[in-house]
Design a protein around this motif. Structure first.
Motif, PDB file in Angstrom:
ATOM      1  N   VAL A 280       0.867  -1.193   0.246  1.00  0.00           N
ATOM      2  CA  VAL A 280      -0.035   0.060   0.044  1.00  0.00           C
ATOM      3  C   VAL A 280       0.759   1.052   0.059  1.00  0.00           C
ATOM      4  O   VAL A 280       0.678   2.164  -0.911  1.00  0.00           O
ATOM      5  CB  VAL A 280      -0.925   0.075   1.140  1.00  0.00           C
ATOM      6  CG1 VAL A 280      -1.630   1.426   1.427  1.00  0.00           C
ATOM      7  CG2 VAL A 280      -1.889  -1.166   0.797  1.00  0.00           C
ATOM      8  N   VAL A 281       1.936   1.093   0.949  1.00  0.00           N
ATOM      9  CA  VAL A 281       2.762   2.409   0.789  1.00  0.00           C
ATOM     10  C   VAL A 281       3.459   2.579  -0.387  1.00  0.00           C
ATOM     11  O   VAL A 281       3.559   3.411  -1.024  1.00  0.00           O
ATOM     12  CB  VAL A 281       3.831   2.436   2.098  1.00  0.00           C
ATOM     13  CG1 VAL A 281       4.789   3.544   1.988  1.00  0.00           C
ATOM     14  CG2 VAL A 281       3.049   2.209   3.451  1.00  0.00           C
ATOM     15  N   PHE A 282       3.870   1.378  -1.025  1.00  0.00           N
ATOM     16  CA  PHE A 282       4.706   1.386  -2.396  1.00  0.00           C
ATOM     17  C   PHE A 282       3.851   2.132  -3.458  1.00  0.00           C
ATOM     18  O   PHE A 282       4.320   2.893  -4.153  1.00  0.00           O
ATOM     19  CB  PHE A 282       4.913   0.150  -2.779  1.00  0.00           C
ATOM     20  CG  PHE A 282       5.490  -0.035  -4.039  1.00  0.00           C
ATOM     21  CD1 PHE A 282       7.032   0.503  -4.414  1.00  0.00           C
ATOM     22  CD2 PHE A 282       5.168  -0.727  -4.943  1.00  0.00           C
ATOM     23  CE1 PHE A 282       7.439   0.414  -5.478  1.00  0.00           C
ATOM     24  CE2 PHE A 282       5.549  -0.911  -6.302  1.00  0.00           C
ATOM     25  CZ  PHE A 282       6.664  -0.161  -6.592  1.00  0.00           C
ATOM     26  N   GLN A 283       2.491   1.729  -3.517  1.00  0.00           N
ATOM     27  CA  GLN A 283       1.515   2.087  -4.185  1.00  0.00           C
ATOM     28  C   GLN A 283       1.468   3.797  -4.352  1.00  0.00           C
ATOM     29  O   GLN A 283       1.537   4.391  -5.279  1.00  0.00           O
ATOM     30  CB  GLN A 283       0.138   1.548  -4.360  1.00  0.00           C
ATOM     31  CG  GLN A 283       0.319   0.028  -4.629  1.00  0.00           C
ATOM     32  CD  GLN A 283       0.749  -0.376  -5.946  1.00  0.00           C
ATOM     33  OE1 GLN A 283       0.601   0.280  -7.110  1.00  0.00           O
ATOM     34  NE2 GLN A 283       1.570  -1.246  -6.248  1.00  0.00           N
ATOM     35  N   PHE A 284       1.335   3.993  -2.815  1.00  0.00           N
ATOM     36  CA  PHE A 284       1.225   5.445  -2.700  1.00  0.00           C
ATOM     37  C   PHE A 284       2.605   6.420  -3.027  1.00  0.00           C
ATOM     38  O   PHE A 284       2.383   7.572  -3.647  1.00  0.00           O
ATOM     39  CB  PHE A 284       1.074   5.738  -1.219  1.00  0.00           C
ATOM     40  CG  PHE A 284       1.130   7.158  -0.646  1.00  0.00           C
ATOM     41  CD1 PHE A 284       0.102   8.100  -0.895  1.00  0.00           C
ATOM     42  CD2 PHE A 284       2.281   7.604  -0.065  1.00  0.00           C
ATOM     43  CE1 PHE A 284       0.302   9.481  -0.442  1.00  0.00           C
ATOM     44  CE2 PHE A 284       2.420   8.902   0.329  1.00  0.00           C
ATOM     45  CZ  PHE A 284       1.383   9.956   0.036  1.00  0.00           C
TER      46      PHE A 284
END
Lengths: 203, 186
Positions: A116-120
């Protein structure tokens, strides 16, 4: 296999992934210029304290340093010999703290939370028109196919040994690559048959 | 480029990254210098020589992302964010650049030399020169040693990597013969 995650519930597991990563980034920037022995010693103590607070399974993770042992020792010895004990300890301590803190995040954060952080973090790419869903699709394909390729590898290795193959394992690499490429053609056909890789955000 | 071709490339990129992980599980071969050699860095060379510069580099980036997300897929079961802070982090950051260089050289040189020779040169420049340039730069940054001292600590790995260059060339040639239709990097 596959993940460093420790399935348990500790205070670190409850912290959001974004906050943990932000703290790691701050710690890295702050520790980089430090030359004082006491600050480094304090940081080492705090880091070990974090591992201890995760319980026995947390402390057991310290064995991840084992493969680095000889290189660390060589670096320490060289530094001690050229610069002195204080500098050697500062260098070694800082390296240990940064490696262990970063690893603590991997131990206490599930891969999907990290994703999720990576996609952000990919948001700027999305503004540039990159279809980031395709990156997410590639990531899930990769995770799905690691066990498949590892089983191909074991099958080839077993066949190689059954034929009396010695330790020249590299003989299996060309067939492994050929199998991987063949499979990727089949997977691509399957993806095409299902309408291709999703392009828009709603998928 | 049609969507189907693009999708096919993405699948190839992902599966080659998975292959790199599988190569990390091959038992390391003990080598003359006492340092066991792992097949994973051979995979970096092959990503370039077989998938080509762009796709090979993308495949390596994808692999590093999954490692950073917490998968312990590096040779020896290492992984997670910690490996990007260690003294050997430079080698990891080198993966995409090494694959890119290997792919570019293989493609450019294969018009003049046989594919095996071209792949060998590509694997050497990408997998050794580029790899060690990044690796030693990273080592210097983490440990504050000089170039020469850093190289002194690393030299034990170089003979094993030289063997991998020869293997990368042979494997690239073999794969191109086995699958002429999938082999696009020439």
């Amino acid at each position: 296999m596959m993940s460093l995650y420790l399935a348990q519930l500790s205070w670190m597991h409850r912290l959001p992934a974004g906050i943990k990563l932000f703290c790691l980034a701050v710690a890295t920037v702050l520790l980089y210029p430090v030359k004082e022995v006491w600050i480094i010693s304090l940081a080492v103590a705090i880091t070990l304290g974090i591992y201890a607070s995760l319980g026995r399974s947390g402390l057991a993770q310290l064995t991840l340093l084992k493969p680095l042992f000889w290189m660390m020792l060589a670096i320490f010895a060289l530094q001690y010999w050229t610069m002195g004990l204080a500098e050697a300890w500062v260098l070694l301590g800082r390296m240990l703290v940064l490696i262990l803190l970063a690893n603590a995040i991997s131990m206490t954060t599930r891969m999907d939370e990290m994703n999720v952080v990576f996609q952000f973090l990919l948001t700027p790419l999305r503004w540039l028109g990159v279809k980031t869903q395709r990156i997410a699709f590639a990531l899930s394909l990769l995770i799905r196919f690691v066990p498949v390729l590892v089983s191909f590898m074991h099958a080839l290795l077993a066949a190689w040994r059954a034929r009396g193959g010695q330790r020249r394992y590299w003989q299996i690499i060309a067939p492994l690559v050929v199998q991987a490429l063949r499979m990727s053609d089949q997977v691509a056909e399957a993806v095409a048959a299902r309408g291709g890789i999703p392009n828009n955000i709603k998928h | 480029m049609s969507d189907i071709t693009k999708d096919k490339q993405i699948v190839q990129i992902a599966i080659f990254a998975a292959l790199l992980a599988a190569l990390g599980f091959i038992p390391p071969i003990p080598f003359a210098t006492g340092v066991p050699i792992s097949a994973q860095s051979l995979g970096v060379m092959l990503a370039g020589t077989i998938l080509g510069a762009r796709n090979g580099a993308l495949s390596m980036i994808l692999f590093l992302v999954v490692v950073a997300l917490g998968a312990n897929l590096l040779a020896g079961g290492r992984g997670g964010l910690g490996v990007f802070a260690g003294p050997t982090a430079g080698f990891l950051f080198a993966f995409p650049f090494a694959a890119f260089t290997a792919g570019l050289l293989t493609r450019t040189l294969s018009s003049q030399f046989s594919l095996t020779i071209a792949a060998g040169i590509g694997a050497f420049v990408g997998g050794i020169i580029v790899m060690y340039l990044f690796g030693i730069a990273g080592f210097k940054m983490v440990t504050g040693r000089t170039w020469l001292e850093s190289l002194m600590i690393m030299w034990v790995y170089i003979p094993g990597d030289a063997v991998k260059v020869v293997l990368a060339a042979a494997v690239t040639g073999a794969v191109a013969r086995a699958l002429p239709s999938s082999f696009t990097n020439k």
